[in-house]
Design an enzyme around this catalytic site. Structure first.
Site, short mmCIF file in Angstrom:
data_model
loop_
_atom_site.label_atom_id
_atom_site.label_comp_id
_atom_site.label_asym_id
_atom_site.label_seq_id
_atom_site.Cartn_x
_atom_site.Cartn_y
_atom_site.Cartn_z
N LYS A 1 1.40 -2.68 62.70
CA LYS A 1 1.82 -2.66 64.10
C LYS A 1 2.89 -1.59 64.40
O LYS A 1 3.10 -1.23 65.55
CB LYS A 1 2.29 -4.04 64.56
CG LYS A 1 1.15 -5.05 64.69
CD LYS A 1 1.48 -6.15 65.66
CE LYS A 1 0.50 -7.31 65.66
NZ LYS A 1 -0.83 -7.03 66.16
N LYS B 1 -13.65 -4.59 63.42
CA LYS B 1 -13.76 -5.89 64.07
C LYS B 1 -13.53 -5.75 65.58
O LYS B 1 -12.84 -4.82 66.01
CB LYS B 1 -12.77 -6.89 63.46
CG LYS B 1 -11.36 -6.80 64.00
CD LYS B 1 -10.58 -8.03 63.57
CE LYS B 1 -9.22 -8.07 64.25
NZ LYS B 1 -9.31 -8.41 65.68
N LYS C 1 -9.12 -7.23 71.01
CA LYS C 1 -8.84 -7.11 72.45
C LYS C 1 -8.09 -5.85 72.78
O LYS C 1 -8.18 -5.33 73.89
CB LYS C 1 -8.14 -8.37 72.98
CG LYS C 1 -6.88 -8.79 72.27
CD LYS C 1 -6.32 -10.01 72.99
CE LYS C 1 -5.85 -11.09 72.04
NZ LYS C 1 -4.73 -10.72 71.18
P1 ATP Z 1 -5.11 -7.41 68.88
O1 ATP Z 1 -6.02 -6.23 69.03
O2 ATP Z 1 -4.06 -7.50 69.95
O3 ATP Z 1 -4.59 -7.61 67.49
P2 ATP Z 1 -7.10 -9.42 68.37
O4 ATP Z 1 -8.38 -9.45 69.16
O5 ATP Z 1 -7.15 -8.90 66.98
O6 ATP Z 1 -6.04 -8.66 69.25
P3 ATP Z 1 -5.24 -11.48 67.72
O7 ATP Z 1 -4.33 -11.93 68.81
O8 ATP Z 1 -4.74 -10.54 66.67
O9 ATP Z 1 -6.55 -10.88 68.39
O10 ATP Z 1 -5.83 -12.75 67.00
C1 ATP Z 1 -6.07 -13.98 67.64
C2 ATP Z 1 -6.97 -14.80 66.75
O11 ATP Z 1 -8.31 -14.33 66.85
C3 ATP Z 1 -6.63 -14.77 65.28
O12 ATP Z 1 -6.79 -16.05 64.73
C4 ATP Z 1 -7.62 -13.80 64.69
O13 ATP Z 1 -7.89 -14.05 63.34
C5 ATP Z 1 -8.84 -14.07 65.56
N1 ATP Z 1 -9.69 -12.90 65.71
C6 ATP Z 1 -9.32 -11.70 66.22
N2 ATP Z 1 -10.35 -10.86 66.25
C7 ATP Z 1 -11.41 -11.53 65.74
C8 ATP Z 1 -12.78 -11.17 65.50
N3 ATP Z 1 -13.24 -9.99 65.80
N4 ATP Z 1 -13.59 -12.11 64.97
C9 ATP Z 1 -13.11 -13.32 64.66
N5 ATP Z 1 -11.86 -13.73 64.85
C10 ATP Z 1 -11.01 -12.84 65.39
MG MG Z 2 -5.26 -8.70 65.75
#
Ligand code: ATP
Ligand code: MG
Length: 337
Positions: free
Chosen positions: A116, A204, A207
């Site tokens: 990060k 992956k 968001k």
């Molecule tokens: P950011 O890009 O802000 O890191 P993110 O989509 O990775 O956003 P997080 O807030 O980091 O989301 O994670 C929230 C939850 O969603 C966590 O438990 C993470 O493991 C899960 N998660 C995030 N992306 C995925 C994905 N592509 N598939 C399955 N689980 C996910």
């Molecule tokens: Mg994340």
């Protein structure tokens, strides 16, 4: 009585990946264990939200995150406690005490911090320190089980180390959460769910990804989601095969179909394997996802802010009682009280 604790940051609207990979499995666990008499703490780590840019209005995001859980099927009973982290000041208070029992080396080793802050001229202290706040989030409630994504496993290990060290120094104050191996067993999954980016399926779905077509947001219009799926990157092989190594795009679609319908992956794969019409599979997945979004968005409109605020005020009363009692124990052990 066992305690299970889980939270999801409220920085923006969630993606289909967050929903299928985190929210839905969490809700299933919560429903199962709360009925078996376990405490299930579901909290919005709003203090964690502000370590990075918040997309939209934070207060709205927080309420929406709670609604997500309810729309995803969370059954609220007397064992389910829903609260906002910042409404329980003991979290920040304990974080400070734990900071003084955590080494710079330990905190610097966290890969989330490295990722990060990578490439940034400077990053805030919160990004560095949030794993310690996370340890406080867990230890205040003596939570043994903390179902979460793979990216957070290192923080569970850190929490265990901090708790064990504290207990050795000051006496048995904290319940140490179970190891990550046991956490995975508890979640009942072979390996963590990882939904892929629709444009670049090597990655992956996240968001924070800039490309709109790469991710399906839970508030996407079904037609928009359909278009994204129809234009998802697949491969140039002749027929459908499930293999994330060589064919991540098409495998991702099969995986989404399975998770969104609840049909076992093996059955979905069996149905589509060897078929050459990629378009048919895309149509099917688009249809499934559209239906999911329509139903989910309908449920979201049925949950009022008032209902959420009522649940929060009950949950925060409970959380403050439990957290303050543990904090007092800590303060006494350290000699502050
Ligand atoms: P950011 O890009 O802000 O890191 P993110 O989509 O990775 O956003 P997080 O807030 O980091 O989301 O994670 C929230 C939850 O969603 C966590 O438990 C993470 O493991 C899960 N998660 C995030 N992306 C995925 C994905 N592509 N598939 C399955 N689980 C996910
Ligand atoms: Mg994340």
């Amino acid at each position: 009585m066992k305690t299970i604790l889980t939270g999801i940051r409220a920085n923006s609207v969630l993606t289909l990946g967050n929903y299928l990979g985190a929210m839905l499995p969490m809700v299933k666990l919560a429903n199962k264990y709360s009925k078996e008499g376990c405490n299930v703490n579901i909290f919005v780590p709003d203090l964690h939200s502000i370590i990075s840019e918040v997309d939209g209005d934070l207060r709205e995001n927080i309420l929406r995150t709670i609604k997500y859980y309810l729309a995803a099927g969370l059954e609220v009973n007397e064992n389910v406690h829903i609260y906002r982290q910042s409404y329980v000041p003991a979290h920040s208070e304990l974080c400070w005490i734990l900071n003084c029992n955590t080494t710079m080396g330990e905190a610097s080793r966290m890969t989330q911090y490295k990722e990060k802050s990578e490439g940034k001229a400077s990053s805030n202290v919160g990004i560095f320190d949030y794993p310690v706040l996370m340890a406080a989030d867990i230890l205040l409630y003596s939570a043994e089980y903390v179902p979460l994504g793979e990216d957070q496993f290192q923080h569970i290990e850190l929490t265990r180390n901090i708790a064990e060290r504290f207990n050795n120094k000051y006496g048995e104050v904290f319940v140490v959460p179970v190891s990550t191996k046991e956490q995975v067993e508890f979640m009942g999954v072979e390996k963590p769910i990882r939904i892929r980016d629709l444009v670049n399926p090597e990655k992956k779905m996240s968001k924070s990804t800039a490309s709109e077509n790469a991710k399906i947001m839970l508030d996407d219009e079904p037609l928009k989601a359909t278009k994204k799926i129809m234009s998802a990157t697949t491969d140039s092989f002749e027929d459908i095969e499930f293999d994330f190594e060589t064919r991540p795009g098409i495998s991702n679609l099969l995986y989404i179909e399975a998770l969104a319908t609840g049909v076992p992956l093996s059955e979905v794969v069996q149905k589509w394997q060897g078929i050459s019409r990629y378009g048919d599979l895309k149509k099917q997945v688009a249809n499934t996802v559209s239906e999911l979004l329509v139903e989910f968005q309908r449920r979201m409109t049925e949950i009022s802010d008032d209902e959420v605020l009522r649940l929060l005020s009950e949950g925060e009363k409970y959380a403050n009682e439990v957290a303050n009692a543990k904090l007092l124990e800590v303060q006494k052990a350290v000699g502050l009280r």
